[in-house]
Design a protein around this motif. Structure first.
Motif, short mmCIF file in Angstrom:
data_model
loop_
_atom_site.label_atom_id
_atom_site.label_comp_id
_atom_site.label_asym_id
_atom_site.label_seq_id
_atom_site.Cartn_x
_atom_site.Cartn_y
_atom_site.Cartn_z
N ALA A 114 56.38 80.09 37.38
CA ALA A 114 57.36 80.81 36.70
C ALA A 114 57.64 82.42 37.20
O ALA A 114 58.53 82.90 37.10
N LYS A 115 56.41 82.86 36.85
CA LYS A 115 56.29 84.44 37.19
C LYS A 115 56.63 84.82 38.50
O LYS A 115 56.90 85.98 39.18
N CYS A 142 59.09 83.12 40.59
CA CYS A 142 60.13 82.62 40.79
C CYS A 142 61.05 83.54 41.97
O CYS A 142 61.56 82.85 42.89
N CYS A 171 60.85 79.84 29.13
CA CYS A 171 60.53 81.12 29.24
C CYS A 171 61.35 81.84 28.55
O CYS A 171 62.44 81.48 28.20
N VAL A 182 66.96 83.23 32.41
CA VAL A 182 65.51 82.73 32.75
C VAL A 182 65.39 81.09 33.04
O VAL A 182 64.55 80.55 33.22
N GLU A 199 63.42 80.70 36.48
CA GLU A 199 62.00 80.60 36.07
C GLU A 199 61.40 79.22 35.32
O GLU A 199 60.34 78.98 35.78
#
Length: 160
Positions: free
Chosen positions: A66-67, A69, A103, A111, A114
């Motif tokens: 996710a961080k 993306c 997220c 988000v 993400e």
């Protein structure tokens, strides 16, 4: 030309300018499933997968995914996420593992990407760690469940 925000008037790929958008709290939840056999379910529950603690490793991978993306999806904005949460639900009757990624941030854009990336990286990691037990596993039903924030406010997928 097309009404799509990632295409400019010349039909070229375009990163959306969000500089004039208001900052708001934004949150998205995505879900996906890994269909597995009983051997995989038992091995995960009994912590006897040869590669280690499957859920712990997959959770960390999903958070990292996710961080990262914006590094993977070309026109996504890099976001300073304030929260990434990965949750698992082992659903033995359906022979699957549900993965949810939530997220959250205070920012100018949503988000959802993400959250989807977090779910997919988590599922891929589960697959990688368990493929020796069941190479026929399938990732299914990946999608956004809900989002909130921004000008569209709260949205929730029907028939969750």
């Amino acid at each position: 030309m097309s009404g799509l925000s990632h295409i400019n008037a010349q039909g070229e790929a375009n990163m959306v300018d969000i500089s004039d958008k208001a900052v708001s709290t934004r949150e998205a939840v995505a879900v996906g499933y890994l269909n597995v056999n009983d051997e995989v379910l038992d091995a995960i529950r009994e912590d006897r997968v040869a590669k280690g603690d499957v859920l712990a490793v997959a959770r960390i991978a999903g958070i990292q995914g996710a961080k990262r993306c914006a590094d993977l999806i070309p026109l996504c904005h890099p976001l300073a996420l304030s929260k990434v949460d990965i949750q698992f639900d082992i659903q033995a009757e359906q022979k699957r593992i549900e993965v949810r990624c939530r997220c959250k941030l205070a920012g100018k854009t949503g988000v959802e990407m993400e959250a989807l990336t977090g779910v997919n990286v988590t599922l891929l990691t589960l697959f990688d760690m368990c493929k020796a037990l069941d190479p026929s596993m399938q990732m299914t039903q990946i999608g956004v469940l809900q989002k909130q924030g921004g000008k569209t406010g709260h949205w929730e997928r029907a028939n969750q």
